[in-house]
Motif scaffolding. Structure first.
Motif, mmCIF file in Angstrom:
data_model
loop_
_atom_site.group_PDB
_atom_site.id
_atom_site.type_symbol
_atom_site.label_atom_id
_atom_site.label_comp_id
_atom_site.label_asym_id
_atom_site.label_seq_id
_atom_site.Cartn_x
_atom_site.Cartn_y
_atom_site.Cartn_z
ATOM 1 N N ASN A 3 8.201 -7.861 -0.812
ATOM 2 C CA ASN A 3 6.982 -7.838 0.371
ATOM 3 C C ASN A 3 5.558 -7.655 -0.491
ATOM 4 O O ASN A 3 5.741 -6.363 -1.285
ATOM 5 N N ASN A 4 4.779 -7.987 -1.047
ATOM 6 C CA ASN A 4 3.519 -8.218 -1.245
ATOM 7 C C ASN A 4 1.911 -7.258 -0.734
ATOM 8 O O ASN A 4 0.929 -7.332 -0.762
ATOM 9 N N LYS A 5 2.322 -7.327 0.850
ATOM 10 C CA LYS A 5 1.404 -6.262 1.374
ATOM 11 C C LYS A 5 0.478 -4.774 0.745
ATOM 12 O O LYS A 5 -0.941 -5.517 0.882
ATOM 13 N N LYS A 6 0.429 -4.269 0.243
ATOM 14 C CA LYS A 6 0.278 -3.571 -0.499
ATOM 15 C C LYS A 6 -0.546 -3.699 -1.168
ATOM 16 O O LYS A 6 -1.522 -2.947 -1.785
ATOM 17 N N VAL A 45 4.361 -11.961 2.443
ATOM 18 C CA VAL A 45 3.348 -11.094 2.870
ATOM 19 C C VAL A 45 3.564 -10.583 4.351
ATOM 20 O O VAL A 45 3.557 -10.984 5.263
ATOM 21 N N ASN A 46 4.854 -9.282 4.549
ATOM 22 C CA ASN A 46 5.187 -9.035 5.466
ATOM 23 C C ASN A 46 4.046 -7.806 6.804
ATOM 24 O O ASN A 46 3.789 -6.463 6.634
ATOM 25 N N GLY A 47 2.796 -8.835 7.187
ATOM 26 C CA GLY A 47 1.814 -7.977 8.073
ATOM 27 C C GLY A 47 0.615 -9.311 7.590
ATOM 28 O O GLY A 47 0.128 -9.617 6.541
ATOM 29 N N PHE A 49 4.399 -15.615 5.542
ATOM 30 C CA PHE A 49 4.118 -14.315 5.697
ATOM 31 C C PHE A 49 5.225 -14.069 6.560
ATOM 32 O O PHE A 49 5.471 -14.669 7.146
ATOM 33 N N ASP A 57 -3.232 -5.272 0.233
ATOM 34 C CA ASP A 57 -4.125 -3.891 0.301
ATOM 35 C C ASP A 57 -4.898 -3.343 -0.509
ATOM 36 O O ASP A 57 -6.147 -3.435 -0.206
ATOM 37 N N ASN A 86 5.021 -5.434 12.572
ATOM 38 C CA ASN A 86 3.870 -5.465 11.062
ATOM 39 C C ASN A 86 2.952 -5.833 10.910
ATOM 40 O O ASN A 86 1.521 -6.087 10.310
ATOM 41 N N TYR A 87 2.256 -6.603 12.904
ATOM 42 C CA TYR A 87 0.659 -7.118 13.463
ATOM 43 C C TYR A 87 0.341 -6.399 13.501
ATOM 44 O O TYR A 87 0.897 -6.573 15.601
ATOM 45 N N ILE A 113 -3.392 -10.051 5.651
ATOM 46 C CA ILE A 113 -4.387 -9.880 5.464
ATOM 47 C C ILE A 113 -5.153 -10.017 6.347
ATOM 48 O O ILE A 113 -5.908 -11.031 6.992
#
Length: 428
Positions: free
Chosen positions: A64-67, A93-95, A115, A70, A121-122, A97
């Protein structure tokens, strides 16, 4: 409420010139096109670059590349903007951009952003759903109140929706009707809250109230809903974008309450409208009549999908000054040139608020086959379609020729449907 739609078409269609506005000479048309394109301001991005992998980004398709996104965007914001490079690899990406001002999200060739589809997550954001402002799950790439924003590069934005978000389609009717009732009753926007327990699918990429936008070269795939939605934006340039999006309602580009737009060299392959020009729905749209969608240039595009170019269906604030030239449509299209199907009565919507349709000019168009009626223009008795010019139009084969009702000042010059008639002779 109005939708401008065309005939059914198979194989190849060439759009040389379609304009919406006052009748102009070719020189005047070009002058207006030049005025629109030269007035569009491209985003100004600071000369500062960061790379996603420096913030923990891992392109293995499972991490997961969400962090990481961010953190990278936070760093760019601290430095007043710059370019975020996404290198080759597949980045889950779980959430969403959530973009910021003065930033270019650049996907290098071979880079894929995929995604996750857990609605939790949204978070809820201010958005629009089929012409009504409301709060819903964030689009997968989202920008609000931004200046200078770009999404570029040869990479792919993949919504991963075919087996997830798309399952909401059969469940959306109650929420769709609820949103329209809120629109009709002028319910305060802050009370139009959807999200958890509701089934309105989010857009893949949406920019709201943004200025100076560039979307260039990227490929969009497998969107939950509309692919690229420009809402209340100014100065938009879309170039070289590619699509592979077949899900329900996978429009390619939706322009809404947006002005000063250039769309060029785009290759469409969509399950719904390739380009839809909109301007709000019903009471809310009519209340925003000072912000129509306007000053739009579309050129050198390759259309493929359910529909090529649409004005509508939700367009209550109006659409004006649209120029389309040198585009081709190929493959099967349910409707190709939407301006050949001009109607003020779209599914019976907008009763009591008849749209004014006027000043439409279409010339130099060739169509191989129309499986329905070649040219349809439908107005109302009390609100006729006026000032339509069809010039140098050839439809090589069609089931029916024309159906033109409730119109005024429709001018036809060199319209051939089927075989061109030869010079008559005296032979019996």
């Amino acid at each position: 409420m109005v939708n401008l739609k065309p005939f059914y078409i198979v194989c190849l269609l060439l759009l040389t010139q379609i304009t919406f506005g006052q009748q102009l000479t070719n020189a005047q048309k070009q002058q207006k096109i030049n005025a629109i394109t030269t007035a569009i301001t491209l985003p100004s991005i600071p000369n500062y670059t960061v790379t996603l992998t420096k913030f923990g980004g891992i392109g293995n398709g499972t991490t997961n590349n969400k962090k990481a996104f961010d953190k990278a965007l936070k760093k760019l914001k601290k430095n007043n903007g710059g370019t975020l490079i996404v290198p080759k690899g597949t980045y889950l990406v779980n959430g969403p951009i959530t973009l910021i001002s003065n930033v270019n999200l650049h996907l290098e060739e071979g880079a894929v952003i995929k995604f996750g589809s857990n609605p939790a997550n949204y978070p809820l954001v201010l958005t629009s759903w089929e012409g009504t402002m409301l709060y819903n799950h964030s689009p997968l790439v989202y920008g609000y109140n931004l200046t200078n924003v770009a999404i570029t590069g040869k990479g792919v934005i993949d919504g991963e929706a075919a087996n997830t978000w798309l399952q909401w389609k059969p469940k959306e009717e109650a929420d769709k009707l609820a949103s329209r009732t809120m629109n009709h009753q002028s319910t305060p926007v802050e009370e139009r809250v959807f999200g958890n327990g509701h089934y309105l699918r989010p857009q893949l990429v949406q920019l709201v109230n943004c200025t100076n936008i560039l979307v260039q070269d990227i490929k969009m795939e497998d969107s939950p809903f509309w692919c690229l939605h420009l809402l209340k934006c100014t100065n938009v340039t879309i170039q070289g974008v590619r699509y592979n999006a077949y899900n329900k309602n996978n429009d390619g580009i939706d322009i809404e309450y947006t002005k000063n737009v250039l769309i060029e060299n785009v290759t469409f392959n969509n399950g719904d409208d390739n380009i839809a020009i909109k301007a709000g729905r019903d009471h809310e749209g009519r209340a925003n009549a000072i912000t129509p969608s306007e000053n739009i240039v579309i050129r050198n595009c390759l259309f493929k999908g359910l529909h090529a170019l649409v004005i509508g269906s939700e367009m209550s604030a109006g659409v004006q000054n649209v120029f389309v030239s040198n585009c081709k449509a190929h493959g099967y299209l349910k409707r190709g040139i939407y301006c050949f199907y001009i109607t003020a009565n779209y599914h019976g919507e907008g009763n009591g608020y008849n749209s004014k349709i006027s000043d439409i000019y279409i010339n130099n168009v060739t169509c191989q086959e129309a499986t329905g009626t070649a040219v349809i223009i439908q107005g109302y008795t009390e609100s006729k379609v006026t000032n339509v010019v069809l010039s140098n139009i050839t439809v090589q084969q069609a089931n029916n020729g024309t159906s033109i009702t409730n119109t005024e000042n429709v001018v036809v010059n060199n319209l051939i449907i089927g075989k061109e008639a030869t010079v008559p002779t005296s032979v019996k």
